[in-house]
Design a protein around this motif. Structure first.
Motif, PDB file in Angstrom:
ATOM      1  N   ASN A 165       1.881 -27.948 -31.620  1.00 30.47           N
ATOM      2  CA  ASN A 165       3.215 -27.431 -31.379  1.00 30.47           C
ATOM      3  C   ASN A 165       3.562 -26.327 -32.369  1.00 30.47           C
ATOM      4  OD1 ASN A 165       3.915 -29.479 -29.335  1.00 30.47           O
ATOM      5  ND2 ASN A 165       3.850 -30.884 -31.060  1.00 30.47           N
ATOM      6  N   SER A 184       9.022 -29.207 -35.528  1.00 28.95           N
ATOM      7  CA  SER A 184       7.811 -28.985 -34.736  1.00 28.95           C
ATOM      8  C   SER A 184       7.716 -30.112 -33.722  1.00 28.95           C
ATOM      9  CB  SER A 184       6.566 -28.977 -35.620  1.00 28.95           C
ATOM     10  OG  SER A 184       5.410 -28.755 -34.834  1.00 28.95           O
ATOM     11  N   GLY A 185       7.626 -29.746 -32.451  1.00 26.86           N
ATOM     12  CA  GLY A 185       7.620 -30.790 -31.431  1.00 26.86           C
ATOM     13  C   GLY A 185       8.928 -31.569 -31.497  1.00 26.86           C
ATOM     14  N   ASP A 218       2.147 -34.305 -34.166  1.00 28.49           N
ATOM     15  CA  ASP A 218       2.563 -32.909 -34.201  1.00 28.49           C
ATOM     16  C   ASP A 218       1.828 -32.107 -35.265  1.00 28.49           C
ATOM     17  OD1 ASP A 218       4.390 -33.149 -32.147  1.00 28.49           O
ATOM     18  OD2 ASP A 218       6.047 -33.680 -33.467  1.00 28.49           O
TER      19      ASP A 218
END
Length: 878
Positions: free
Chosen positions: A452, A477-478, A516
């Motif tokens: 991600n 992130s994600g 992630d």
């Protein structure tokens, strides 16, 4: 006249025939002579696979062609290959090949193809190219032993040359060399016309100054062979695409080499600056719009020996310049450069680079830098200052960069740094002086190594001499959010000295998904076996790797942590990353309605990752934990049918797959489990359901396993259960055996059946047992479990149970007979004996042991659901 022409024709034809057959008639003689002449001139082993002679290719000269020629050194470089070439052609006078005298062979033209030359000077000053034998005092000056080089033309094509001087720690590599020259090497002075092209790399004292820089040179040299002085005449050079013109000379003296060169750019166009940049980065500069100037002007003067390099003063200047690529929207302007490379002593350590000014502007963003780099070849000292603001996205809009991801975000910096490389390499951080601030905002990072995009809303760095402090980094992130703060202690060492990145950080997160941030690495290895299980890593298969450059500690607190299909809540602990190993310390979390504590390591340093882990699970829900953790499913498959909670401690180690999941057959360790409360649901486990159906006196539905403890050991894919016991409504059950992670099992159950369980099935002599005997007498009944947990095989060892019960009854009847005999004798003596009926008389015809066996068989047959007695059966199978 006709006769004369005929004679001339015959003679001419004879000459042609002689020229055709001579290579075949005299090939052996010629090869021996060439070998002899080479041996006269060289202290080296010269060999070739094949020698060909042509009298036409270079007529009137003869042409010798040596295929796969090699020159191997003798002492002190014995065994080292000085040079090898696929093809070497020498043109020489035709008649000297057939001469028998000792006159040297005179080479007129030389052609070398696909050669590799490895020149080396060792630490004692010995040169591996010094292989020419010393000539006698009376020998001609233009000869070298058995060879005379009267070359008029030579060519070297598609060849590589390595030059290493261990005394000065200097390395020069020339790749893809194509060079040719025309001149008279037999004269005392001559003009040599040359053309050259190659890729050149140069390093000194482990400092790489350039790597595979394209070089083209067309030059005429005045050659003074008597004084070994070579002077540049007309010349034109391209370094990368930078045009340069040279003046001066190179002179070879007995103890050193003398250099006196000046060079400059023939024009001041700013395109000259772009020409310095490697072609793959500068792209096509012909159509670039430029303004301003760029001038390179330098001189190199002095001697080259073991202690000295030439003095130099190379100046690079540019004022108020700009450039714009036609296909890009942004312009780089207000460019000013004032830099000088200087050596005033002739000692390599005193070479320094002075950057008095470097500035440029894109849109409204201005960036400037200045400083010096001193002592370049020994312990480089850096004193630099940078200041400015830069929208990173504009870099790609102004310059044709080829990056794996788009640059973005706003970078601001105002900092100074002073350090030396020795202090960096030895981590003498007290000698590093870095001050100032830097920040980045609205930065997004994409990489094929992570699934991600990482978004950094803001990050602020504060620099001080002792550390770099990271403040207020906010990232997502994600589905992960994180706030990070902490310190770095060796950012400069990481950037400039190839050191691990060291620091300590604190992380807080509401939601953190470990997936992630899994770093992926492409594996290209072939098939292999790993600890009892076979795995195949094919090209393109990704393996998670812990970055080798990290040496950091991370204390963390997270509301929720997701890993695979697990959800951990209220997670805290510490993670240390070092040497491709992740060490978890004092990790605690809520999971499966209970608590988990964890300490351990995961290492990806070896080809097959490994792990070691200590787990402490407290009051966790049995069904949820065993459904969620594949490892626990394999340790105790039967727990699938349990409804309750347990405590357990597990110590284990083993190997991991590429995705860091355990390779089950490699796991070793042990576990201690205590069931706090648990009820059995046989329908959830075929083994229990089938066992419940075969033993009609048991009711596993109402079984309680509260406070049961058991110890497990596992290795090589097997789980061994240490013997333990539990009670099912008065029936003691002893369990021992093992099962494999492949679901196969080998268990033994022993049931202690109280006599009172016989109930109405008690008949015959057993009816004479007293109530106290029925309470205390037990039957040991073995049961074997095999097959798998999903397809179990149950073996009932009836024969052993019958023998066990029979023996107990015999012993009891012996005691009863003794008592009856005593009572009968007493009755006879007292006259109280009663008459016996016909049934009793008939039964007396059987022995006591036969009576007991019949009764035992009848009892056990009824007990295990059979309709008729079978005292001879040994086993029942499903």
């Amino acid at each position: 006249m006709k006769k004369a022409l005929k004679i001339i024709g015959i003679v001419f034809l004879s000459i042609i025939v002689l020229l055709l057959v001579a290579p075949f008639l005299f090939a052996g003689t010629i090869e021996n002579k060439v070998q002899k002449e080479i041996n006269k001139g060289l202290n080296a082993t010269v060999a070739w696979e094949d020698l060909n002679l042509s009298l036409f290719n270079s007529f009137p000269d003869a042409q010798l062609t040596l295929k796969n020629l090699s020159i191997v050194n003798q002492a002190p470089f014995v065994g080292d290959t000085l040079a090898k070439s696929e093809k070497v052609s020498l043109d020489m006078g035709l008649w000297q090949l057939f001469s028998i005298g000792d006159d040297p062979l005179s080479v007129n033209e030389l052609d070398i193809e696909n050669a590799w030359v490895n020149i080396k000077i060792d630490s004692l000053g010995n040169a591996n190219y010094d292989i020419v034998k010393e000539t006698a005092p009376t020998a001609p000056a233009d000869t070298t032993g058995g060879l005379s080089f009267d070359i008029q033309h030579y060519e070297i094509s598609n060849s590589d040359i390595n030059y290493l001087d261990e005394q000065t720690n200097t390395f020069l590599r020339i790749k893809n060399l194509n060079h040719e020259g025309t001149g008279d090497f037999s004269a005392k002075t001559s003009t040599l016309e040359t053309t050259s092209e190659a890729l050149v790399s140069f390093a000194m004292d482990d400092v790489e100054y350039f790597n595979e820089v394209p070089l083209q040179l067309t030059a005429d040299f005045k050659m003074d062979f008597e004084n070994q002085k070579y002077t540049f005449l007309e010349n034109e050079a391209l370094v990368n695409q930078l045009p340069l013109q040279f003046e001066g000379f190179v002179k070879v003296n007995e103890n050193n080499n003398e250099v006196n060169l000046t060079f400059k750019t023939p024009s001041s166009d700013f395109k000259n600056f772009l020409a310095v940049v490697p072609k793959e980065y500068s792209k096509n500069i012909e159509n670039v719009e430029t303004s301003g100037n760029f001038i390179v002007d330098g001189s190199i003067q002095g001697i080259i020996d073991e202690q000295h390099i030439p003095k130099m003063n190379i100046s690079v200047q540019s004022e108020n310049a700009a450039f714009k690529y036609p296909e890009l929207p942004k312009k780089v302007e207000n460019i000013s450069i004032d830099a000088n490379l200087i050596n005033e002593t002739g000692l390599a350590k005193d070479t320094y680079l002075s950057i008095d000014l470097l500035t440029f502007q894109i849109d409204e963003d201005v960036f400037t830098a200045h400083g010096t780099l001193k002592n370049l070849t020994n312990n480089m000292q850096v004193d630099m200052a940078v200041k400015g603001t830069m929208n990173l996205a504009n870099l790609e809009k102004a310059y044709p960069l080829e990056l794996e991801q788009d640059l973005n975000g706003i970078l601001k910096a105002d900092m100074t740094t002073q350090f030396d490389m020795v202090s960096l390499e030895n981590e003498y951080y007290q000698n590093i002086r870095t001050n100032g601030t830097a920040s980045i905002s609205n930065f997004a990072y994409n990489s094929p190594e992570i699934p991600n995009q990482v978004n950094i809303a803001t990050a602020n760095l504060s620099f001080s001499p002792s550390k770099i402090e990271l403040k207020n980094l906010e990232a997502t992130s994600g589905r992960t959010d994180a706030k990070i703060s902490g310190t770095l202690v060796n950012l400069m060492g990481f950037l400039f000295a190839d050191q691990d990145l060291k620091g300590n950080f604190n992380l807080t997160s509401n939601t953190f998904d470990i997936n992630d941030f899994m770093v992926a690495q492409t594996e290209t290895s072939s098939e292999g076996k790993t600890a009892g299980t076979e795995t195949t890593n094919k090209t393109g298969e990704e393996a998670i790797k812990i970055p080798s450059f990290l040496d950091v500690g991370l204390s963390f607190n997270a509301g929720q942590v997701f890993y695979d299909n697990l959800v951990l809540e209220n997670v805290s602990g510490k993670l240390n990353l070092k040497d491709e190993t992740a060490a978890l310390q004092n990790v605690s979390a809520s999971i499966f309605n209970g608590k988990i504590g964890l300490d351990g390591t995961v290492s990806t340093k070896t080809e097959t990752p490994t792990f070691q882990m200590d787990l402490a699970l407290s009051s966790i829900n049995i069904a949820r934990s065993f459904n969620g953790l594949e490892l626990l499913q394999n340790l105790a498959p039967i727990a699938k049918a349990l409804d309750g909670s347990l405590n357990t401690t597990i110590k284990l180690n083993g190997q991991l797959n590429n995705d860091l999941t355990p390779i089950l057959k490699s796991i070793a360790g042990d576990a201690l489990a205590q069931i706090l409360t648990a009820k059995v649901n046989p329908e959830q486990m075929p083994l229990l359901s089938k066992l419940n159906g075969r033993l009609d006196f048991l009711n596993l539905d109402s079984l309680s396993l509260n406070n049961l403890q058991t110890h497990l050991e596992f290795n090589n894919g097997n789980v061994e259960i240490k013997p333990f016991e539990f009670n099912v409504k008065g029936i003691e059950v002893a369990v021992s055996g093992k099962h494999g992670f492949d679901n196969n099992m080998d268990y033994n159950l022993v049931l202690n059946l109280p006599a009172r369980y016989l109930g109405s099935k008690v008949g015959g002599l057993l009816a004479n047992l007293s109530e106290s005997d029925l309470e205390t007498m037990e039957v040991k009944f073995p049961i074997g479990l095999s097959g798998s947990f999903t397809d179990p095989k149950i073996s009932l060892n009836t024969e052993k149970a019958v023998k066990n019960l029979t023996q107990q009854i015999i012993e009891k009847q012996k005691e009863n007979l003794k008592e009856e005999a005593s009572e009968t004798i007493g009755d006879i003596l007292t006259g109280n004996e009663e008459p016996r009926d016909s049934t009793t008389v008939a039964n007396d015809s059987l022995s006591n042991e036969e009576k007991i066996k019949n009764a035992a068989g009848e009892i056990l047959g009824g007990l295990f659901g059979r309709n008729k007695k079978d005292s001879t059966a040994t086993k029942e199978t499903p």
